[in-house]
Design a protein around this motif. Structure first.
Motif, PDB file in Angstrom:
ATOM      1  N   ASP A 109       0.845  -1.110  -0.055  1.00 22.48           N
ATOM      2  CA  ASP A 109       0.017  -0.091   0.045  1.00 22.48           C
ATOM      3  C   ASP A 109       0.795   1.287  -0.052  1.00 22.48           C
ATOM      4  OD1 ASP A 109      -2.750  -1.186   0.578  1.00 22.48           O
ATOM      5  OD2 ASP A 109      -1.463  -2.043   2.136  1.00 22.48           O
ATOM      6  N   VAL A 110       1.987   1.190   0.633  1.00 26.49           N
ATOM      7  CA  VAL A 110       2.623   2.415   0.910  1.00 26.49           C
ATOM      8  C   VAL A 110       4.070   2.206   0.710  1.00 26.49           C
ATOM      9  CG1 VAL A 110       3.463   4.055   2.577  1.00 26.49           C
ATOM     10  CG2 VAL A 110       1.231   3.178   2.522  1.00 26.49           C
ATOM     11  N   ASP A 111       4.835   3.099  -0.190  1.00 25.15           N
ATOM     12  CA  ASP A 111       6.339   2.918  -0.296  1.00 25.15           C
ATOM     13  C   ASP A 111       7.166   3.434   0.692  1.00 25.15           C
ATOM     14  OD1 ASP A 111       5.736   1.812  -2.902  1.00 25.15           O
ATOM     15  OD2 ASP A 111       6.297   3.865  -3.949  1.00 25.15           O
ATOM     16  N   LEU A 112       7.909   2.646   1.534  1.00 23.08           N
ATOM     17  CA  LEU A 112       8.940   2.915   2.169  1.00 23.08           C
ATOM     18  C   LEU A 112      10.073   3.663   1.490  1.00 23.08           C
ATOM     19  CD1 LEU A 112       9.448  -0.070   4.668  1.00 23.08           C
ATOM     20  CD2 LEU A 112       8.425   1.983   5.169  1.00 23.08           C
ATOM     21  N   SER A 113      10.671   4.813   2.344  1.00 24.26           N
ATOM     22  CA  SER A 113      11.887   5.508   1.900  1.00 24.26           C
ATOM     23  C   SER A 113      12.740   5.644   2.887  1.00 24.26           C
ATOM     24  CB  SER A 113      11.544   6.888   1.077  1.00 24.26           C
ATOM     25  OG  SER A 113      10.725   7.647   1.971  1.00 24.26           O
ATOM     26  N   ASP A 114      13.844   6.012   2.478  1.00 23.17           N
ATOM     27  CA  ASP A 114      15.013   6.047   3.274  1.00 23.17           C
ATOM     28  C   ASP A 114      14.674   7.553   4.189  1.00 23.17           C
ATOM     29  OD1 ASP A 114      17.792   5.450   4.585  1.00 23.17           O
ATOM     30  OD2 ASP A 114      18.350   7.726   3.614  1.00 23.17           O
ATOM     31  N   GLY A 115      14.889   7.491   5.551  1.00 23.93           N
ATOM     32  CA  GLY A 115      14.628   8.798   6.187  1.00 23.93           C
ATOM     33  C   GLY A 115      13.038   9.040   6.890  1.00 23.93           C
ATOM     34  N   MET A 116      12.050   7.992   6.454  1.00 28.92           N
ATOM     35  CA  MET A 116      10.766   8.224   6.652  1.00 28.92           C
ATOM     36  C   MET A 116      10.806   7.801   8.000  1.00 28.92           C
ATOM     37  SD  MET A 116       7.711   5.725   5.327  1.00 28.92           S
ATOM     38  CE  MET A 116       7.695   6.516   3.605  1.00 28.92           C
ATOM     39  N   THR A 117       9.792   8.399   8.666  1.00 25.59           N
ATOM     40  CA  THR A 117       9.656   8.434  10.351  1.00 25.59           C
ATOM     41  C   THR A 117       7.936   7.899  10.548  1.00 25.59           C
ATOM     42  OG1 THR A 117      11.249  10.156  10.859  1.00 25.59           O
ATOM     43  CG2 THR A 117       9.530   9.487  12.468  1.00 25.59           C
ATOM     44  N   LEU A 118       8.032   6.784  11.245  1.00 27.25           N
ATOM     45  CA  LEU A 118       6.713   6.444  11.640  1.00 27.25           C
ATOM     46  C   LEU A 118       6.729   6.544  13.145  1.00 27.25           C
ATOM     47  CD1 LEU A 118       6.895   2.894   9.616  1.00 27.25           C
ATOM     48  CD2 LEU A 118       5.896   5.152   8.801  1.00 27.25           C
ATOM     49  N   THR A 119       5.425   6.954  13.619  1.00 27.33           N
ATOM     50  CA  THR A 119       5.287   7.128  15.172  1.00 27.33           C
ATOM     51  C   THR A 119       4.274   6.385  15.557  1.00 27.33           C
ATOM     52  OG1 THR A 119       6.022   9.584  14.774  1.00 27.33           O
ATOM     53  CG2 THR A 119       5.065   8.853  16.851  1.00 27.33           C
ATOM     54  N   ILE A 120       4.708   5.451  16.757  1.00 25.38           N
ATOM     55  CA  ILE A 120       3.743   4.815  17.257  1.00 25.38           C
ATOM     56  C   ILE A 120       4.084   4.563  18.989  1.00 25.38           C
ATOM     57  CG2 ILE A 120       5.319   2.457  17.085  1.00 25.38           C
ATOM     58  CD1 ILE A 120       1.603   2.630  16.396  1.00 25.38           C
ATOM     59  N   GLY A 121       3.179   4.751  19.654  1.00 23.27           N
ATOM     60  CA  GLY A 121       3.282   4.666  20.886  1.00 23.27           C
ATOM     61  C   GLY A 121       4.146   5.892  21.741  1.00 23.27           C
ATOM     62  N   GLY A 122       4.217   6.903  21.078  1.00 25.82           N
ATOM     63  CA  GLY A 122       4.856   7.992  21.406  1.00 25.82           C
ATOM     64  C   GLY A 122       6.569   7.945  20.861  1.00 25.82           C
ATOM     65  N   ALA A 123       6.864   6.722  20.284  1.00 31.07           N
ATOM     66  CA  ALA A 123       8.256   6.425  19.678  1.00 31.07           C
ATOM     67  C   ALA A 123       8.293   6.606  18.334  1.00 31.07           C
ATOM     68  CB  ALA A 123       8.730   5.002  20.172  1.00 31.07           C
ATOM     69  N   ALA A 124       9.265   7.429  17.812  1.00 27.76           N
ATOM     70  CA  ALA A 124       9.682   7.459  16.312  1.00 27.76           C
ATOM     71  C   ALA A 124      10.736   6.279  15.749  1.00 27.76           C
ATOM     72  CB  ALA A 124      10.607   8.983  16.214  1.00 27.76           C
ATOM     73  N   VAL A 125      10.149   5.833  14.805  1.00 31.95           N
ATOM     74  CA  VAL A 125      10.742   4.658  14.006  1.00 31.95           C
ATOM     75  C   VAL A 125      11.177   5.429  12.729  1.00 31.95           C
ATOM     76  CG1 VAL A 125      10.397   2.374  13.248  1.00 31.95           C
ATOM     77  CG2 VAL A 125       9.002   3.171  15.256  1.00 31.95           C
ATOM     78  N   THR A 126      12.482   5.188  12.722  1.00 27.77           N
ATOM     79  CA  THR A 126      13.368   5.836  11.366  1.00 27.77           C
ATOM     80  C   THR A 126      13.523   4.679  10.305  1.00 27.77           C
ATOM     81  OG1 THR A 126      13.964   7.735  12.780  1.00 27.77           O
ATOM     82  CG2 THR A 126      15.119   7.279  10.553  1.00 27.77           C
TER      83      THR A 126
END
Length: 208
Positions: A109-126
């Motif tokens: 569904d969504v392309d990942l890219s270098d440097g993209m940040t996902l946020t979950i439970g208050g934590a950033a996932v780079t």
């Protein structure tokens, strides 16, 4: 709620280049008591859902598209309503398992890219693009938890395998040296198969 990491091991097969092998895969879930991300989707939807434990799954994040990491991703998407995220450079590997442009083929569904940040439970996932084991391989660095999810890029003892199609030994070593070895030595490495290690231990292994 603060983020945490949950873990399980599931068993199945890995097939590529006309060979099939039995494998045990780590399943990693990052999140709090309410919501989470699932890292990869190997073998067994029910086992993954047990680890999720009723939380809302916000995304299924694929470290790469070998079949033992993405085989049940579409079924997990149906079960959770969560989108599948994959780096587009891994399209050739994804298509080996789920088909390409033909009618009825499953797509992410969504392309990942270098440097993209996902946020979950208050934590950033780079997202860190680390090609070599696969063209679109990525690692997921969570600074707040002091860990990185490396898929099959880095294991206890060294780099992931590069003897198969779409892999390159020199590229994976460069990815590890230039992208992962910038992380703090005490960063815990959560791998796609086998035990945890640390960035410092693997720096010593590769340079030793």
């Amino acid at each position: 709620m603060s983020a945490r990491v949950d873990h399980a091991v599931v068993s199945g097969t890995f097939s590529l280049d006309g060979e099939t092998h039995d494998v045990d895969n780590n399943v990693w879930v990052i999140g709090d008591d309410e919501q989470c991300l699932v890292v990869d989707a190997p073998h067994d939807v029910d086992a993954i859902l047990r680890l999720v434990g009723g939380r809302a799954v916000k995304a299924i994040v694929c470290t790469h598209a070998h079949d033992d990491h993405v085989r049940v991703a579409p079924a997990l998407r149906v079960a959770t309503g969560a989108p599948i995220l994959l780096h587009p450079d891994d399209r050739p590997l994804w298509e080996l398992t789920h088909g390409g442009d033909e009618e009825g083929a499953e797509l992410w569904d969504v392309d990942l890219s270098d440097g993209m940040t996902l946020t979950i439970g208050g934590a950033a996932v780079t997202v860190i693009h680390t090609p070599g084991h696969a063209p679109g391989a990525v690692c997921l660095y969570v600074h707040d938890l002091g860990c990185v999810f490396t898929g099959d890029t880095l294991f206890e003892g060294g780099p992931g395998a590069t003897g198969r199609s779409y892999s390159d030994a020199s590229v994976i070593e460069e990815s590890i040296r230039s992208r992962l070895f910038d992380l703090p030595d005490d960063t815990v490495v959560h791998t796609g198969h086998g035990p945890d290690t640390t960035i410092g231990a693997e720096r010593a292994n590769l340079d030793g």
